[in-house]
Design a protein around this motif. Structure first.
Motif, PDB file in Angstrom:
ATOM      1  N   VAL A  14       5.851 -13.093   3.077  1.00 17.67           N
ATOM      2  CA  VAL A  14       5.807 -12.917   1.598  1.00 17.67           C
ATOM      3  C   VAL A  14       5.040 -11.930   1.002  1.00 17.67           C
ATOM      4  CG1 VAL A  14       4.909 -14.172  -0.666  1.00 17.67           C
ATOM      5  CG2 VAL A  14       5.425 -15.622   1.384  1.00 17.67           C
ATOM      6  N   GLY A  17       5.599  -4.589   1.069  1.00 22.86           N
ATOM      7  CA  GLY A  17       5.217  -4.134   0.935  1.00 22.86           C
ATOM      8  C   GLY A  17       5.254  -3.295   2.526  1.00 22.86           C
ATOM      9  N   GLY A  20       4.168  -6.284   4.807  1.00 21.54           N
ATOM     10  CA  GLY A  20       5.240  -7.188   5.290  1.00 21.54           C
ATOM     11  C   GLY A  20       6.543  -6.861   5.685  1.00 21.54           C
ATOM     12  N   LEU A  37       9.873 -12.720   1.335  1.00 22.31           N
ATOM     13  CA  LEU A  37      10.230 -12.987  -0.620  1.00 22.31           C
ATOM     14  C   LEU A  37       9.414 -11.698  -1.164  1.00 22.31           C
ATOM     15  CD1 LEU A  37       9.687 -16.993   0.249  1.00 22.31           C
ATOM     16  CD2 LEU A  37      11.643 -15.495  -0.688  1.00 22.31           C
ATOM     17  N   ALA A  46       0.894  -0.595  -3.105  1.00 18.82           N
ATOM     18  CA  ALA A  46       0.133   0.285  -2.634  1.00 18.82           C
ATOM     19  C   ALA A  46       0.726   0.974  -1.910  1.00 18.82           C
ATOM     20  CB  ALA A  46      -1.287  -0.650  -1.489  1.00 18.82           C
ATOM     21  N   PHE A  51      -1.489   7.708   0.431  1.00 19.78           N
ATOM     22  CA  PHE A  51      -1.897   9.420   1.095  1.00 19.78           C
ATOM     23  C   PHE A  51      -1.140  10.491   2.248  1.00 19.78           C
ATOM     24  CE2 PHE A  51      -4.381  13.598   2.195  1.00 19.78           C
ATOM     25  CZ  PHE A  51      -4.467  14.057   1.308  1.00 19.78           C
ATOM     26  N   ALA A 186       9.004 -13.947  -6.265  1.00 18.70           N
ATOM     27  CA  ALA A 186       7.957 -14.006  -6.564  1.00 18.70           C
ATOM     28  C   ALA A 186       6.888 -15.161  -5.811  1.00 18.70           C
ATOM     29  CB  ALA A 186       7.489 -14.270  -7.349  1.00 18.70           C
ATOM     30  N   LEU A 222      -3.015 -16.562  -2.834  1.00 20.86           N
ATOM     31  CA  LEU A 222      -1.500 -17.114  -2.499  1.00 20.86           C
ATOM     32  C   LEU A 222      -2.532 -18.448  -0.606  1.00 20.86           C
ATOM     33  CD1 LEU A 222       1.093 -14.514  -1.883  1.00 20.86           C
ATOM     34  CD2 LEU A 222       1.619 -16.711  -3.376  1.00 20.86           C
ATOM     35  N   ILE A 239      -4.278  10.690  -6.168  1.00 21.07           N
ATOM     36  CA  ILE A 239      -3.497  11.647  -5.763  1.00 21.07           C
ATOM     37  C   ILE A 239      -3.068  12.352  -6.347  1.00 21.07           C
ATOM     38  CG2 ILE A 239      -1.544  12.484  -3.842  1.00 21.07           C
ATOM     39  CD1 ILE A 239      -2.471   9.534  -2.694  1.00 21.07           C
ATOM     40  N   SER A 337      -4.910   1.074   5.039  1.00 24.45           N
ATOM     41  CA  SER A 337      -4.298   1.580   6.132  1.00 24.45           C
ATOM     42  C   SER A 337      -2.762   0.746   7.100  1.00 24.45           C
ATOM     43  CB  SER A 337      -5.239   2.110   7.248  1.00 24.45           C
ATOM     44  OG  SER A 337      -6.834   2.415   6.871  1.00 24.45           O
ATOM     45  N   GLY A 338      -2.584   0.501   5.716  1.00 20.95           N
ATOM     46  CA  GLY A 338      -1.073  -0.381   5.968  1.00 20.95           C
ATOM     47  C   GLY A 338       0.281   0.845   6.777  1.00 20.95           C
TER      48      GLY A 338
HETATM   49  C1  FAD Z   1      -4.913   5.694  -3.218  1.00 20.88           C
HETATM   50  C2  FAD Z   1      -4.192   5.189  -1.918  1.00 20.88           C
HETATM   51  C3  FAD Z   1      -4.204   6.160  -0.752  1.00 20.88           C
HETATM   52  C4  FAD Z   1      -4.263   5.612   0.829  1.00 20.88           C
HETATM   53  N1  FAD Z   1      -3.602   6.098   1.160  1.00 20.88           N
HETATM   54  C5  FAD Z   1      -3.886   5.494   2.655  1.00 20.88           C
HETATM   55  C6  FAD Z   1      -3.173   6.780   4.064  1.00 20.88           C
HETATM   56  O1  FAD Z   1      -3.190   8.009   3.867  1.00 20.88           O
HETATM   57  N2  FAD Z   1      -3.036   6.327   5.346  1.00 20.88           N
HETATM   58  C7  FAD Z   1      -2.738   4.932   4.800  1.00 20.88           C
HETATM   59  O2  FAD Z   1      -3.114   4.170   6.658  1.00 20.88           O
HETATM   60  N3  FAD Z   1      -2.819   4.351   4.045  1.00 20.88           N
HETATM   61  C8  FAD Z   1      -3.001   4.793   3.457  1.00 20.88           C
HETATM   62  N4  FAD Z   1      -3.367   3.836   1.777  1.00 20.88           N
HETATM   63  C9  FAD Z   1      -2.994   2.172   1.912  1.00 20.88           C
HETATM   64  C10 FAD Z   1      -1.747   1.265   2.173  1.00 20.88           C
HETATM   65  O3  FAD Z   1      -1.198   2.892   1.027  1.00 20.88           O
HETATM   66  C11 FAD Z   1      -1.522  -0.092   1.961  1.00 20.88           C
HETATM   67  O4  FAD Z   1      -2.414  -0.187   3.491  1.00 20.88           O
HETATM   68  C12 FAD Z   1      -0.565  -0.648   2.268  1.00 20.88           C
HETATM   69  O5  FAD Z   1       0.367   0.227   1.340  1.00 20.88           O
HETATM   70  C13 FAD Z   1      -0.419  -2.297   1.599  1.00 20.88           C
HETATM   71  O6  FAD Z   1       0.727  -2.966   2.179  1.00 20.88           O
HETATM   72  P1  FAD Z   1       0.977  -3.890   1.278  1.00 20.88           P
HETATM   73  O7  FAD Z   1       2.033  -4.394   1.429  1.00 20.88           O
HETATM   74  O8  FAD Z   1      -0.135  -4.910   2.000  1.00 20.88           O
HETATM   75  O9  FAD Z   1       1.164  -3.360   0.239  1.00 20.88           O
HETATM   76  P2  FAD Z   1       1.431  -3.401  -1.166  1.00 20.88           P
HETATM   77  O10 FAD Z   1       2.215  -1.828  -1.088  1.00 20.88           O
HETATM   78  O11 FAD Z   1       0.800  -3.479  -2.338  1.00 20.88           O
HETATM   79  O12 FAD Z   1       2.386  -4.400  -1.657  1.00 20.88           O
HETATM   80  C14 FAD Z   1       2.563  -6.040  -1.924  1.00 20.88           C
HETATM   81  C15 FAD Z   1       3.318  -6.208  -1.981  1.00 20.88           C
HETATM   82  O13 FAD Z   1       3.349  -8.240  -2.081  1.00 20.88           O
HETATM   83  C16 FAD Z   1       4.837  -8.303  -2.986  1.00 20.88           C
HETATM   84  N5  FAD Z   1       3.910  -9.634  -3.282  1.00 20.88           N
HETATM   85  C17 FAD Z   1       2.349  -9.843  -4.556  1.00 20.88           C
HETATM   86  N6  FAD Z   1       2.218 -11.824  -4.974  1.00 20.88           N
HETATM   87  C18 FAD Z   1       3.176 -11.411  -4.811  1.00 20.88           C
HETATM   88  C19 FAD Z   1       3.747 -12.990  -4.192  1.00 20.88           C
HETATM   89  N7  FAD Z   1       2.956 -13.931  -5.152  1.00 20.88           N
HETATM   90  N8  FAD Z   1       4.638 -13.038  -4.154  1.00 20.88           N
HETATM   91  C20 FAD Z   1       5.672 -12.578  -3.524  1.00 20.88           C
HETATM   92  N9  FAD Z   1       5.642 -10.971  -3.204  1.00 20.88           N
HETATM   93  C21 FAD Z   1       3.952 -11.227  -3.858  1.00 20.88           C
HETATM   94  C22 FAD Z   1       4.498  -7.239  -3.856  1.00 20.88           C
HETATM   95  O14 FAD Z   1       5.714  -6.685  -5.068  1.00 20.88           O
HETATM   96  C23 FAD Z   1       4.049  -5.824  -3.506  1.00 20.88           C
HETATM   97  O15 FAD Z   1       5.985  -5.425  -3.129  1.00 20.88           O
HETATM   98  C24 FAD Z   1      -3.425   4.262   0.587  1.00 20.88           C
HETATM   99  C25 FAD Z   1      -3.283   3.463  -0.287  1.00 20.88           C
HETATM  100  C26 FAD Z   1      -3.763   4.048  -1.155  1.00 20.88           C
HETATM  101  C27 FAD Z   1      -3.973   3.317  -3.176  1.00 20.88           C
END
Ligand code: FAD
Length: 377
Positions: A14, A17, A20, A37, A46, A51, A186, A222, A239, A337-338
């Protein structure tokens, strides 16, 4: 098998990003039938706003296991980048030349030295090989620093990557591995019965043997559906991006880096708000001003873009990797830090999930049970 739930997939991930996508890619690579999904590109991810540092030197104060975990990902990133290139043809431009945290003035340098000392004095701290360098030492490696730079810390394990291309590579790789990506799906409810999961989405029901919650900050809502918890405390970052310039910055700096395409990214702020619709020009100006004091040549470049993004952030800032006791086969994976941790998610966490359990001796420290201990203390 009587009573067992029919399964469309081995695993439903789920959230599509970076987290996932990395986990799903690792699961599909391990031979699992995977569906992702996702809300799709309408989501405020994010993963599109970061960055792009693959960063080690500042991580883990308060949780030394996180230092080791970050070092491990940094060490595996080359393997991940090479594999993605062979599989998808996309070069994600991973580089690990070592990175700097620069100090403007003696007070900042002292504070930085103290911070690193506290980090490395923790029992169980990993060796990140980070050192404090004086101005002359920094200048030899980073010519063109401004007169206010008093020195900084340098860590040879730090690097950076093209994170949008990494994101694309994971998705392309997923398609090549025959995993299914479903945008506009979603997830609104998850039910566990007969050893499997039924996920309700905006476009119908999906059944899977295992479920991985990787929905960023939405993990908070969730996780309780499958007997897990994921306390989150998102914050906002902004940024600034300049026009392209000839290569001048050999090493990434915590708040300034030159991308593989020549632009310079400047950031990244941290605000305790989660409104991502407004850009705060004054925050961008502070960031740009500090960057210009570090590298005066930046003053000659035009700013071409600016954006804000909401960080996925757990309540204590450290990753959460957990598995459900009441709904076996349900996992949660979430972190800031993903980008940095993508190699671990794809090459370490995903194989564990494919085998059905997270290895407590390797990543047990990241269980959300730590929040219960903190509350009881
Ligand atoms: C300004 C900034 C600078 C950063 N700099 C760095 C860096 O330099 N180095 C680093 O390692 N990390 C950095 N990060 C962090 C990194 O971008 C995140 O850790 C990473 O993108 C997180 O990914 P994610 O998939 O968890 O979240 P997201 O990218 O937020 O994705 C979550 C996904 O879940 C989906 N979703 C939500 N709810 C549901 C649902 N109910 N059902 C289905 N899908 C759902 C959304 O559609 C989305 O696609 C930074 C973040 C920011 C904002």
């Amino acid at each position: 098998m009587r009573g067992a739930m029919q399964r469309d997939y081995d695993v439903a991930v789920v959230g599509g990003g970076l987290v996932g996508a990395a986990v799903a890619w690792g699961l599909a690579r391990a031979g699992q039938r995977v569906v992702v999904l996702d809300e799709g590109d309408i989501a405020k991810r994010a993963s599109r706003a970061n960055f792009a540092l693959v960063w080690v030197q500042s991580k883990g104060l308060g949780m030394p296991e996180y230092m080791g975990w970050t070092v491990r990902s940094s060490e595996s990133w080359r393997q991940l980048a090479d594999e993605l290139k062979v599989q998808t043809g996309l070069d994600v431009s991973f580089q690990r030349p070592g990175g700097f945290h620069l100090a403007l003035g003696e007070a900042e340098l002292e504070a930085r030295a103290l911070y690193l000392k506290r980090l490395h004095n923790q029992s169980g701290a990993a060796d990140t090989r980070a050192v404090i360098l004086d101005r002359a030492q920094v200048e030899r490696m980073l010519p063109g620093i401004g007169p206010e730079v008093a020195g900084g810390s340098f860590c040879p394990l730090d690097g950076h990557v093209n994170s949008l291309r990494t994101f694309r590579a994971f998705h392309k790789g997923l398609a090549l591995l025959r995993a299914e990506y479903r945008p506009n799906h979603a997830v609104t409810a998850i039910a566990y019965a007969h050893g499997g999961f039924r996920l309700t989405t905006a476009k119908g029901e999906v059944r899977a043997g295992k479920v991985v919650l990787a929905a960023g900050n939405a993990n908070m809502q969730l996780a309780p559906m499958v007997g897990l918890r994921s306390p989150m405390l998102p914050n906002r970052g902004q940024i600034v991006v300049t026009e392209r310039a000839a290569p001048f910055l050999r090493h990434p700096v915590t708040t300034v880096r030159q991308t593989d395409e020549g632009t310079v990214m400047i950031g990244d702020s941290r605000e305790d708000v989660t409104d991502d619709t407004n850009l705060h020009v004054q925050i961008g100006s502070v960031e740009a001003d500090r960057a210009r004091r570090m590298f005066p040549a930046l003053g000659r470049l035009n700013v071409v873009r600016m954006w804000a993004g909401i960080r996925v952030m757990t309540e204590d800032g450290f990753p959460i990797y957990d598995q459900s006791e009441s709904c076996p086969g349900a996992f949660v994976v979430g972190c800031h830090s993903g980008v940095t941790l993508a190699a671990n998610h794809a090459l370490v966490v995903a194989p564990m999930i494919a085998h059905g359990a997270l290895a407590a001796d390797e990543i047990g420290a990241f269980s959300a049970r730590r929040f219960d201990v903190q509350k009881a203390a």
